[in-house]
Design an enzyme around this catalytic site. Sequence first.
Site, short mmCIF file in Angstrom:
data_model
loop_
_atom_site.label_atom_id
_atom_site.label_comp_id
_atom_site.label_asym_id
_atom_site.label_seq_id
_atom_site.Cartn_x
_atom_site.Cartn_y
_atom_site.Cartn_z
N HIS A 1 0.86 -1.18 0.00
CA HIS A 1 0.00 0.00 0.00
C HIS A 1 0.90 1.23 0.00
O HIS A 1 2.14 1.10 -0.03
CB HIS A 1 -0.95 -0.03 1.20
N HIS B 1 4.09 1.30 2.21
CA HIS B 1 5.25 0.61 1.64
C HIS B 1 5.86 1.44 0.51
O HIS B 1 7.08 1.56 0.40
CB HIS B 1 4.83 -0.74 1.05
P1 AMP Z 1 4.92 -4.99 6.57
O1 AMP Z 1 4.71 -5.40 5.16
O2 AMP Z 1 3.66 -4.72 7.31
O3 AMP Z 1 5.87 -5.91 7.31
O4 AMP Z 1 5.65 -3.59 6.52
C1 AMP Z 1 6.84 -3.42 5.81
C2 AMP Z 1 7.43 -2.07 6.12
O5 AMP Z 1 6.49 -1.05 5.75
C3 AMP Z 1 7.70 -1.88 7.62
O6 AMP Z 1 8.91 -1.17 7.79
C4 AMP Z 1 6.52 -1.07 8.06
O7 AMP Z 1 6.76 -0.28 9.20
C5 AMP Z 1 6.27 -0.20 6.85
N1 AMP Z 1 4.90 0.30 6.86
C6 AMP Z 1 3.76 -0.43 7.01
N2 AMP Z 1 2.68 0.38 7.03
C7 AMP Z 1 3.15 1.64 6.92
C8 AMP Z 1 2.54 2.93 6.89
N3 AMP Z 1 1.22 3.09 7.00
N4 AMP Z 1 3.33 4.01 6.76
C9 AMP Z 1 4.68 3.88 6.66
N5 AMP Z 1 5.31 2.69 6.68
C10 AMP Z 1 4.57 1.59 6.80
#
Ligand code: AMP
Length: 290
Positions: free
Chosen positions: A43, A46
């Site tokens: 999203h 990311h």
């Molecule tokens: P995930 O796929 O949930 O493991 O997240 C991958 C990376 O994207 C991690 O470093 C998260 O902190 C970051 N991330 C997830 N959601 C957000 C968001 N809403 N804003 C900024 N970074 C995000």
Amino acid sequence: MGNREKESTPRLVDNTADLRRAVADARAAGKTIGLVPTMGALHEGHLSLVRASRAECDLTVVTIFVNPTQFGPHEDLEKYPRTLENDLRLLAGEGADLAFAPPREALYPAGFSTYVDPPDVALTLEGKCRPGHFRGVTTIVLKLFNLAQAHVAYFGQKDYQQARVIDRMVHDLDVPIIIRVCPIVRESDGLAMSSRNRYMNPAERDKALALWRCLTAARDLVASGQRDAATVATGMRAVLQEREVTRIDYAALADPDTLQPVTTIEGPTMALVAAHVGKTRLIDNLRLEP
Ligand code: AMP
């Protein structure tokens, strides 16, 4: 410009040998490498990390891997959204160079048994609610750092404690990489973007806004002079409960570095919340500056 033009599909790599070769070639050509570790179902949050990497590094590697070792036995590993085709389309739009999306066995082959014992900052909050979670995170992230040989890695403040854990790990274990933590990307009403948001029906999506409301309530209390952390935490819980979010894992004020609880809000303080809305567990946080 070549692969830095937008709309070119990133090279898809599904095995560690090809990843190692690609990053070795890039390094040999004098390129800097940026790494964006994700679990996919991408999203705007990311994509903001991809943009940060593209702005700073020559080659952007995005990893897409739903890491089994960071999920508890009763968590959502099996139903976690897997949307590789759409992810690749989004990454093409951002000009990411390489997508590493390996099968589980590529990173955890038979006989795998070495784990990274996470630092003390992993012991509170998420670490308490999700035993073993950060051990899985530190292990996979160190593996990805070793494989991608990146100069810079990008994480979101959305997972604030995770970023602190990784920062500490890199420092403690002398890992030669720079950690950048990027701001939380939110929906227009304030809900923090998350791959897990897609689990929610419209009524739950409505309720989920309570997390952001409870954080802004904490911010307002502190802005109006409240310095007692217990009072602010009670205010946060009240906002959640008013909006019928009753399964609260924590609503807490913590030191931004150690994530230890604070009693008096004297300097910058993190407000952090984790709660369940229906079957979906959500987290969010906000830095408070008194
Ligand atoms: P995930 O796929 O949930 O493991 O997240 C991958 C990376 O994207 C991690 O470093 C998260 O902190 C970051 N991330 C997830 N959601 C957000 C968001 N809403 N804003 C900024 N970074 C995000």
